[in-house]
Design a protein around this motif. Structure first.
Motif, PDB file in Angstrom:
ATOM      1  N   ILE A   1      -4.735  -1.188   6.097  1.00  0.00           N
ATOM      2  CA  ILE A   1      -4.918   0.177   5.595  1.00  0.00           C
ATOM      3  C   ILE A   1      -4.694   1.180   6.727  1.00  0.00           C
ATOM      4  CG2 ILE A   1      -6.625   1.815   4.720  1.00  0.00           C
ATOM      5  CD1 ILE A   1      -7.850  -0.492   3.114  1.00  0.00           C
TER       6      ILE A   1
ATOM      7  N   GLN B   1      -9.845  -4.470  -1.778  1.00  0.00           N
ATOM      8  CA  GLN B   1      -8.845  -5.543  -1.789  1.00  0.00           C
ATOM      9  C   GLN B   1      -9.255  -6.715  -2.668  1.00  0.00           C
ATOM     10  OE1 GLN B   1      -8.596  -7.955   1.754  1.00  0.00           O
ATOM     11  NE2 GLN B   1      -6.370  -8.196   1.567  1.00  0.00           N
TER      12      GLN B   1
ATOM     13  N   LEU C   1       0.818  -1.213   0.000  1.00  0.00           N
ATOM     14  CA  LEU C   1       0.000   0.000   0.000  1.00  0.00           C
ATOM     15  C   LEU C   1       0.852   1.262   0.000  1.00  0.00           C
ATOM     16  CD1 LEU C   1      -2.760  -1.113   2.531  1.00  0.00           C
ATOM     17  CD2 LEU C   1      -3.152  -0.502   0.139  1.00  0.00           C
TER      18      LEU C   1
END
Length: 457
Positions: free
Chosen positions: A99, A270, A60
């Motif tokens: 996240i 995702q 990420l």
């Protein structure tokens, strides 16, 4: 008049309460200091479990996606907790927590210059101090403030706070990246306002909107980190509806919707659907051949082979090598508290006036239901894999700790109770810290049983 097992409900004098307030802050500071020291000593990327999450955080922060296959051949970054979709590898873990960690990781990198690829040790430690330790501190403070109001004796207060601060599997997992400690902290932060809301409904006291909103938000966030905790969320909803159904609809429901919608959005980002990857266990996404090598889950070994039968599994989950009571014997008192709190249902005992008696009964029922859920999942009889505790029950620890208060209050005049509680607390704390700061190994009890040839996985 109170019975022999029940102390007076007269509140402590101000001087005594000041002593508790000061002593409890010292206890919390000591707990946080020990956990910070353990976090600083922890070696990152020790387990396939947290490597799977850290790889997602790295993906990420480096590329803005969830693919972890670029790291599959890099030293220290490979993991078995992965699925294959359209030729790409992804973590089996739900997306919301990585996240969140990535949102912390980026400022840490900006301030310190450390990144996950080149400086994993300091980077992961600072990220986890924020992600794990701050919620834990908030949970301890919330429980401390509640105990000042609802516990009747210092024995109950210090036993409850000391257990939560030092003697549960939360301590073992705080130094590493996992969902269980976050769920436990959220559970505590939901339970505290719920207890106050319930008391307010009974006495005509405080049922403020912010407490109802906090209960909804943190109960839902608990479930987002531990799916079976959805039952806890339903119990929280029932408590609030019974206390004030209008405020519940106005405040609880929207607050609870926030983490639920974030979880759904993260999962959609995702996986491309609302179904998390881990719910496809046993399918071709878990069981695949890549570069001529079968995935681990095609032929799992050790505990993951799930060879134990029902009764063996039940024993080891409670009193055996991953036992709730054998590894944390203070929970024997929590079990006693559940049964003790049932007395008011069948007698006119003064115990029914304890503010946490009903809470203890509900906690006992909830705990049995959660354990029963996992006992039905016969294909996953692996005790949570290689870890020092039955990790999918850790989120219940704050509820169990709070159950100790009504029992300690009732037994405070029994001379033998305090030494018994102190002994069980010391044994539990020793067990919790024995393998610190690495929870990604088999429990000390399991290792001892294997050395003696009693078990063989």
């Amino acid at each position: 008049m109170p019975d022999a097992d029940s102390p007076s409900a007269v509140p402590l004098p101000p001087a005594a309460l000041h002593g508790w307030r000061a002593g409890s802050l010292v206890l919390i500071a000591l707990s946080l200091g020990l956990h910070v020291a353990a976090s600083v000593r922890a070696e990152p990327l020790r387990s396939a479990n947290d490597r799977s999450r850290w790889a997602t955080v790295r993906a990420l922060t480096e590329r803005g996606d969830f693919r972890i296959d670029p790291y599959e051949f890099q030293p220290r970054w490979s993991t078995i907790d992965q699925v294959q979709v359209d030729g790409n590898l992804y973590s089996t873990k739900p997306a919301l927590l990585p996240i969140t960690a990535a949102a912390i990781s980026l400022p840490v990198e900006a301030v310190t210059g450390w990144n996950l690829a080149k400086n994993p040790e300091p980077h992961t430690r600072w990220t986890l101090l924020i992600l794990n330790l701050l919620p834990f501190a908030a949970a301890l403070l919330a429980v401390r403030n509640l105990l000042s109001d609802v516990a009747r004796t210092d024995l109950a207060r210090y036993l409850t706070l000391g257990t939560l601060g030092f003697a549960t599997a939360i301590s073992a997992f705080l130094p590493v990246f996992n969902n269980h400690t976050i769920a436990a902290c959220c559970c505590a932060l939901a339970a505290v306002p719920l207890i106050r809301i319930r008391r307010g409904a009974q006495t005509g006291g405080d049922r403020s909107e912010w407490r109802i909103a906090a209960a909804g938000f943190f109960a839902a966030l608990t479930a987002c980190n531990e799916l079976p905790a959805g039952l806890f969320g339903l119990a929280a909803l029932a408590v609030c509806l019974r206390a004030d159904w209008k405020r519940t609809l106005i405040w609880f429901a929207p607050a609870a919707a926030v983490p639920v919608l974030l979880f759904a959005a993260a999962t959609l980002w995702q996986t491309g659907s609302l179904k998390p990857f881990y719910m496809s266990y046993g399918s071709e996404t878990y069981e695949f051949i890549r570069n001529g090598q079968p995935s681990y889950w095609m032929h799992p070994t050790g505990l993951d082979a799930a060879r134990d039968g029902f009764w063996t599994y039940l024993f080891h989950c409670t009193f055996g090598h991953h036992g709730i009571f054998s590894l944390t014997p203070i929970w024997l008192l929590a079990g006693w508290a559940w049964m003790h709190s049932l007395r008011p249902l069948f007698t006119k005992s003064a115990d029914k006036r304890h503010p946490l008696a009903g809470f203890a009964v509900v906690t006992g029922l909830l705990s049995v239901a959660i354990l029963a859920f996992y006992l039905t999942r016969t294909e996953n009889y692996n005790y949570g894999g290689r870890s020092v505790a039955l990790r999918w029950m850790i989120w219940l620890a704050p509820l169990w700790a709070l159950c100790l208060a009504p029992l300690a209050d009732a037994m405070e005049r029994r001379r033998w109770f305090a030494p018994l509680a102190a002994t069980l607390l010391a044994l539990s704390a020793t067990s919790a810290w024995l393998d610190a700061p690495d929870p990604w190994q088999n429990p000390w009890l399991m290792r001892a049983m294997e050395e003696r040839g009693w078990i063989d996985y």
